[in-house]
Design an enzyme around this catalytic site. Structure first.
Site, PDB file in Angstrom:
ATOM      1  N   CYS A 151       0.808  -1.084  -0.034  1.00  0.00           N
ATOM      2  CA  CYS A 151      -0.027   0.041   0.013  1.00  0.00           C
ATOM      3  C   CYS A 151       0.845   1.314  -0.025  1.00  0.00           C
ATOM      4  O   CYS A 151       1.477   1.520   0.785  1.00  0.00           O
ATOM      5  CB  CYS A 151      -0.784   0.124   1.357  1.00  0.00           C
ATOM      6  SG  CYS A 151      -2.104   1.387   1.324  1.00  0.00           S
ATOM      7  N   CYS A 193     -18.074   3.530  -2.822  1.00  0.00           N
ATOM      8  CA  CYS A 193     -17.151   2.927  -1.711  1.00  0.00           C
ATOM      9  C   CYS A 193     -16.443   4.219  -1.363  1.00  0.00           C
ATOM     10  O   CYS A 193     -15.484   4.513  -2.209  1.00  0.00           O
ATOM     11  CB  CYS A 193     -16.504   1.814  -2.071  1.00  0.00           C
ATOM     12  SG  CYS A 193     -17.546   0.292  -2.888  1.00  0.00           S
ATOM     13  N   CYS A 231     -20.802   1.929   0.676  1.00  0.00           N
ATOM     14  CA  CYS A 231     -19.698   1.025   1.298  1.00  0.00           C
ATOM     15  C   CYS A 231     -18.739   1.776   2.162  1.00  0.00           C
ATOM     16  O   CYS A 231     -18.458   3.126   1.209  1.00  0.00           O
ATOM     17  CB  CYS A 231     -19.403   0.049   0.311  1.00  0.00           C
ATOM     18  SG  CYS A 231     -17.966  -0.925   0.724  1.00  0.00           S
TER      19      CYS A 231
END
Length: 332
Positions: free
Chosen positions: A61, A98, A130
């Site tokens: 990430c 999301c 979401c």
């Protein structure tokens, strides 16, 4: 109709995963047609509402503060900014928004209060909402549910045995506890993983076993192909072969027949033919829009051209029913 099982063994899943590829795709396509409208694809838009500066060490990430990437840290967006982005996504064809925040965990503070207002605002647009905000408690999950949240995303990423190689700042049990808290609040669950992290096939099978043996299968399972980012520990990982993605999608479709299986990160590296195979193998959801949090993604218009060519159609929002919003109920 296919039987729903929650006691798959590694041996059973392995046999499916390793079956001859064309047989695997055919079986998955058959299961898909028996349980879903196979031409219907859920379109979700993913928005990074707070970018970078995360204290976690997830090796894939670019948002981890400890890695030296080119990512620009951005503070939490305003409710109006998120509402505008949601409206644009809806106008382009998305039925779900999301929202992702680069947090290790949810904290009970003004930022979380603002996220609650974001959920209410997007929900008012008749879009499924979401969130992926890191770890959360049962009471925090309930607050999100009361505001109208439809789904909570919390990926397993990889197998339990492989997990410590990828992340050391939280445990696999932490992941499972957050999913359990979302379930207790009667939120739908979105949970999948990433392939191409350097994991073994056995790790992939183990992750699928964990997902398929939950008391209730996740309503959505994203299958991501690693997008290597310069500055992260996995920057030099080779790209995942498309056939590995197809095997993962097909196996997930067979063992979780009712689940929405999302063809997620990595689509920019796939040809239209590659993606067509993924849809044949049982994928029935995509992220649309030019960015997935911080990595590139095909543009909406490209996806609509693909849908037209393949005879696919967007899935409407709330096909399985709307969430119960406590605030609205109390107002009646």
């Amino acid at each position: 109709m296919t039987e729903i099982k929650n006691n798959w063994t590694k041996e059973e899943i392995s046999e499916i995963y390793h079956s001859p590829l064309l047989d695997l795709i055919y079986r998955a396509a058959t299961v898909h047609r028996e349980n879903k409208d196979y031409s219907e694809v859920q379109i979700s838009s993913l928005l990074s509402i707070k970018t970078g500066g995360c204290p976690e060490d997830c090796a894939y990430c670019p948002q981890a503060a400890r890695f030296h990437t080119d990512l620009e840290v951005q503070a939490l967006m305003s409710v109006d900014q998120v509402t505008d982005a949601a409206q644009k996504a809806k106008n382009a064809g998305a039925s779900r928004l999301c929202m992702g925040a680069a947090w290790r965990e949810v904290r009970d503070n003004r930022d979380f209060d603002r996220v609650i207002e974001m959920v209410k605002s997007v929900n008012s647009l008749d879009m499924e909402v979401c969130c992926t905000l890191g770890m959360l408690t049962e009471s925090q999950a309930q607050r999100l549910a009361d505001a109208g949240l439809y789904a909570y995303n919390h990926n397993l990423d990889t197998s339990e045995d492989d997990y410590k190689r990828i992340i050391t700042t939280r445990t696999y049990d932490d992941r499972l506890k957050t999913i359990d808290n979302a379930r207790k609040a009667k939120l739908t669950v979105c949970s999948g993983g990433i392939i191409g992290l350097g994991e073994t096939v056995e790790d992939r099978i183990s992750m699928l076993k964990t997902l398929s043996n939950m008391v209730k299968h996740p309503e959505s399972v994203p299958i991501n192909a690693l997008v290597p980012v310069k500055g992260t520990p996995l920057a030099d990982q080779p790209r995942v072969p498309i056939w590995d993605m197809i095997r993962m999608i097909a196996t997930a479709r067979i063992i979780m027949p009712k689940t929405v299986v999302r063809l997620s990160a990595g689509r920019t590296e796939m040809s239209l033919t590659d993606q067509a195979f993924c849809f044949m193998a049982g994928a029935n959801s995509i992220f649309a829009g030019d960015k997935l949090l911080t990595t590139p993604n095909p543009a909406f218009n490209e996806d609509m051209e693909m849908f037209s060519l393949l005879g696919l159609k967007p899935r409407e929002a709330f096909k399985n029913g709307r969430p119960r919003v406590r605030v609205e109920e109390e107002a009646l």
